[in-house]
Scaffold this active site. Structure first.
Site, PDB file in Angstrom:
ATOM      1  N   ALA A 121       0.835  -1.193   0.000  1.00  0.00           N
ATOM      2  CA  ALA A 121       0.000   0.000   0.000  1.00  0.00           C
ATOM      3  C   ALA A 121       0.873   1.248   0.000  1.00  0.00           C
ATOM      4  CB  ALA A 121      -0.933  -0.006   1.210  1.00  0.00           C
ATOM      5  N   GLU A 124      -1.984   7.042  -2.000  1.00  0.00           N
ATOM      6  CA  GLU A 124      -3.075   7.567  -1.182  1.00  0.00           C
ATOM      7  C   GLU A 124      -3.973   8.454  -2.037  1.00  0.00           C
ATOM      8  OE1 GLU A 124      -0.441   7.628   2.955  1.00  0.00           O
ATOM      9  OE2 GLU A 124      -1.303   9.505   2.198  1.00  0.00           O
ATOM     10  N   ILE A 154      -4.999  -0.176  -4.650  1.00  0.00           N
ATOM     11  CA  ILE A 154      -4.140  -1.232  -4.116  1.00  0.00           C
ATOM     12  C   ILE A 154      -4.473  -2.576  -4.774  1.00  0.00           C
ATOM     13  CG2 ILE A 154      -3.285  -2.370  -2.044  1.00  0.00           C
ATOM     14  CD1 ILE A 154      -2.736   0.720  -2.312  1.00  0.00           C
ATOM     15  N   GLU A 240      10.111  -3.786  -9.753  1.00  0.00           N
ATOM     16  CA  GLU A 240       8.702  -3.544 -10.059  1.00  0.00           C
ATOM     17  C   GLU A 240       8.554  -3.005 -11.480  1.00  0.00           C
ATOM     18  OE1 GLU A 240       4.862  -0.957  -8.424  1.00  0.00           O
ATOM     19  OE2 GLU A 240       6.704  -1.054  -7.244  1.00  0.00           O
ATOM     20  N   ARG A 266     -10.946 -13.573 -40.801  1.00  0.00           N
ATOM     21  CA  ARG A 266     -11.994 -12.599 -41.145  1.00  0.00           C
ATOM     22  C   ARG A 266     -11.884 -12.177 -42.604  1.00  0.00           C
ATOM     23  NH1 ARG A 266     -16.950 -10.587 -39.535  1.00  0.00           N
ATOM     24  NH2 ARG A 266     -17.129  -8.385 -40.078  1.00  0.00           N
ATOM     25  N   GLN A 334      -7.592  -1.684 -34.366  1.00  0.00           N
ATOM     26  CA  GLN A 334      -8.071  -1.102 -35.625  1.00  0.00           C
ATOM     27  C   GLN A 334      -8.282  -2.181 -36.688  1.00  0.00           C
ATOM     28  OE1 GLN A 334      -8.899   2.048 -35.915  1.00  0.00           O
ATOM     29  NE2 GLN A 334      -9.383   2.088 -38.121  1.00  0.00           N
ATOM     30  N   THR A 363       4.894   7.126 -13.365  1.00  0.00           N
ATOM     31  CA  THR A 363       4.328   7.565 -14.640  1.00  0.00           C
ATOM     32  C   THR A 363       5.408   7.728 -15.707  1.00  0.00           C
ATOM     33  OG1 THR A 363       4.603   9.904 -14.101  1.00  0.00           O
ATOM     34  CG2 THR A 363       2.530   8.856 -13.416  1.00  0.00           C
ATOM     35  N   GLU A 365       6.050  10.328 -17.216  1.00  0.00           N
ATOM     36  CA  GLU A 365       6.728  11.597 -16.949  1.00  0.00           C
ATOM     37  C   GLU A 365       7.836  11.428 -15.911  1.00  0.00           C
ATOM     38  OE1 GLU A 365       3.089  12.164 -19.000  1.00  0.00           O
ATOM     39  OE2 GLU A 365       3.402  11.158 -17.077  1.00  0.00           O
TER      40      GLU A 365
END
Length: 379
Positions: A121, A124, A154, A240, A266, A334, A363, A365
């Site tokens: 955890a 927040e 979480i 991670e 298809r 697509q 992220t 960034e």
């Protein structure tokens, strides 16, 4: 390093388990917003939990190579619900690397057998990437910590039996005030909010957690002293992020295989979709993207196995793979036409599932910020 024969045997085990136990239940997991609890026990029973944890603590005694194979085989059956990579590669390793011998012997065998499900955890409601700003507190009173606060987003939150909780043991400090506390979820004062309704990964039990005067022994502190939590987080985040990069590559390969099958089956305008040059060119682009990403991530895994993977390199892997995987999924969707927008088609689920990869574990960034700090003007 593990022999290729040993890894091949393990892949066979992981593939059989995922085909038998997960693939037939993917729709049910999505409907229920969580996997069946006994999936964890079944996985523990065949040796798929805590793969890279030493055998003395009940683990598999393997390496990150085993973790990567399980990630690939889970992706191969189109599942994003089972939070096993976090349980195996993140939660268990915090306990292995920073836990006391008592903590290791108490929790790792339970995580390895499936008796206990693990979560961590960090995030927040008002704190995402800025971990130094967490508000959850763990204030010492005698031989106990009293934990108060709330967490959000979480993974494994609704099923977890133990949560490694990021909290301030010294609220006056920023990074230096952070500690990691082991919180069993049957502790009075601990409760769970709802399982969150997400754009993707709908079968994964991502939850809110609430701590109201939760009292745990001071022996539940991870590490020898308070204030080491931020350093511990920074040390474990590379693995991670490598897990995220590996899962992104596995998802690219899944999208490629699903779409190749679809465009050959298809038909449009009297011939298979594969017969159009645009289809072939798009699939060539997807195959190239997946191959390049696979090469980079395999290099990173090799470095990680040799304990040589540095923070900027894994940030590059996480950034590149998470962003390219989204583009690959978009191209594949697509080519499915209108059916690609239908949730019952695996490509639609993959497209939605992948979006969060550019957000969690840091992220895009943040990854760019980490990478840019290492860029020096050439001499």
């Amino acid at each position: 390093m593990d022999s290729s024969e040993s890894l091949d045997d393990f892949r066979s085990l992981a593939r059989t388990f995922c085909e038998k136990e997960i693939k037939p239940n993917v729709d049910k997991y999505i409907e229920n917003k969580h996997v069946d609890r006994d999936l964890w026990n079944k996985a523990g029973g065949v040796g798929l939990l805590c793969l890279s944890i030493p055998e003395e603590y009940g683990g598999g005694g393997g390496t990150f190579a085993h973790e990567a194979i399980l990630i690939e085989e889970q992706a191969r059956v189109g599942d994003s619900s089972w939070g096993v990579s976090l349980h195996n590669g993140i939660v268990a390793h915090y306990i292995l690397n920073y836990g006391s011998e008592d903590q290791k012997h108490e929790w790792l065998p339970k995580l390895a057998s499936g008796e206990a499900v693990g979560a961590i955890a960090m995030t927040e409601p008002g704190t995402g990437s800025d971990l130094q700003a967490v508000k959850t507190k763990a204030i010492r009173e005698g031989d106990e910590y009293v934990v108060n606060g709330s967490k959000i987003f979480i993974t494994n939150g609704s099923q977890a039996d133990v949560v490694i909780t990021v909290a301030k043991t010294n609220p006056e400090e920023k990074a230096a005030g952070i500690s990691l506390i082991i919180v069993p979820t049957d502790t009075p004062g601990f409760s769970r909010g709802k399982v969150l309704d997400k754009i993707g990964m709908k079968g994964q039990d991502t939850s809110e957690l609430i701590y109201e005067d939760v009292r745990v022994p001071v022996t539940n502190l991870l590490g020898k002293e308070e204030g080491q939590g931020f350093i511990q987080l920074m040390e474990q985040l590379p693995q991670e992020r490598l897990i995220v990069a590996e899962s992104n590559v596995a998802a690219m390969e899944f999208c490629l295989e699903e779409t190749l099958r679809y465009v050959h089956d298809r038909e449009a305008f009297g011939r298979p979709i594969w017969g159009f040059q645009n289809t072939k060119f798009k699939m060539a682009e997807v195959a190239t993207e997946a191959r390049v990403a696979r090469s980079f991530v395999d290099e990173c895994i090799g470095l990680h196995l040799e304990k040589q993977l540095d923070i900027p390199t894994v940030a590059m892997a996480k950034l590149w793979c998470s962003e390219r995987a989204q583009k690959v999924a978009d191209k594949c969707l697509q080519l499915h036409g209108g059916y690609g927008y239908m949730n019952e088609y695996p490509i639609a689920r993959a497209w939605a599932d992948l979006r969060v990869s550019q957000i969690y574990a840091g992220t895009s960034e943040i990854m760019k910020e980490i990478i840019s700090r290492t860029l020096a003007v050439p001499a």
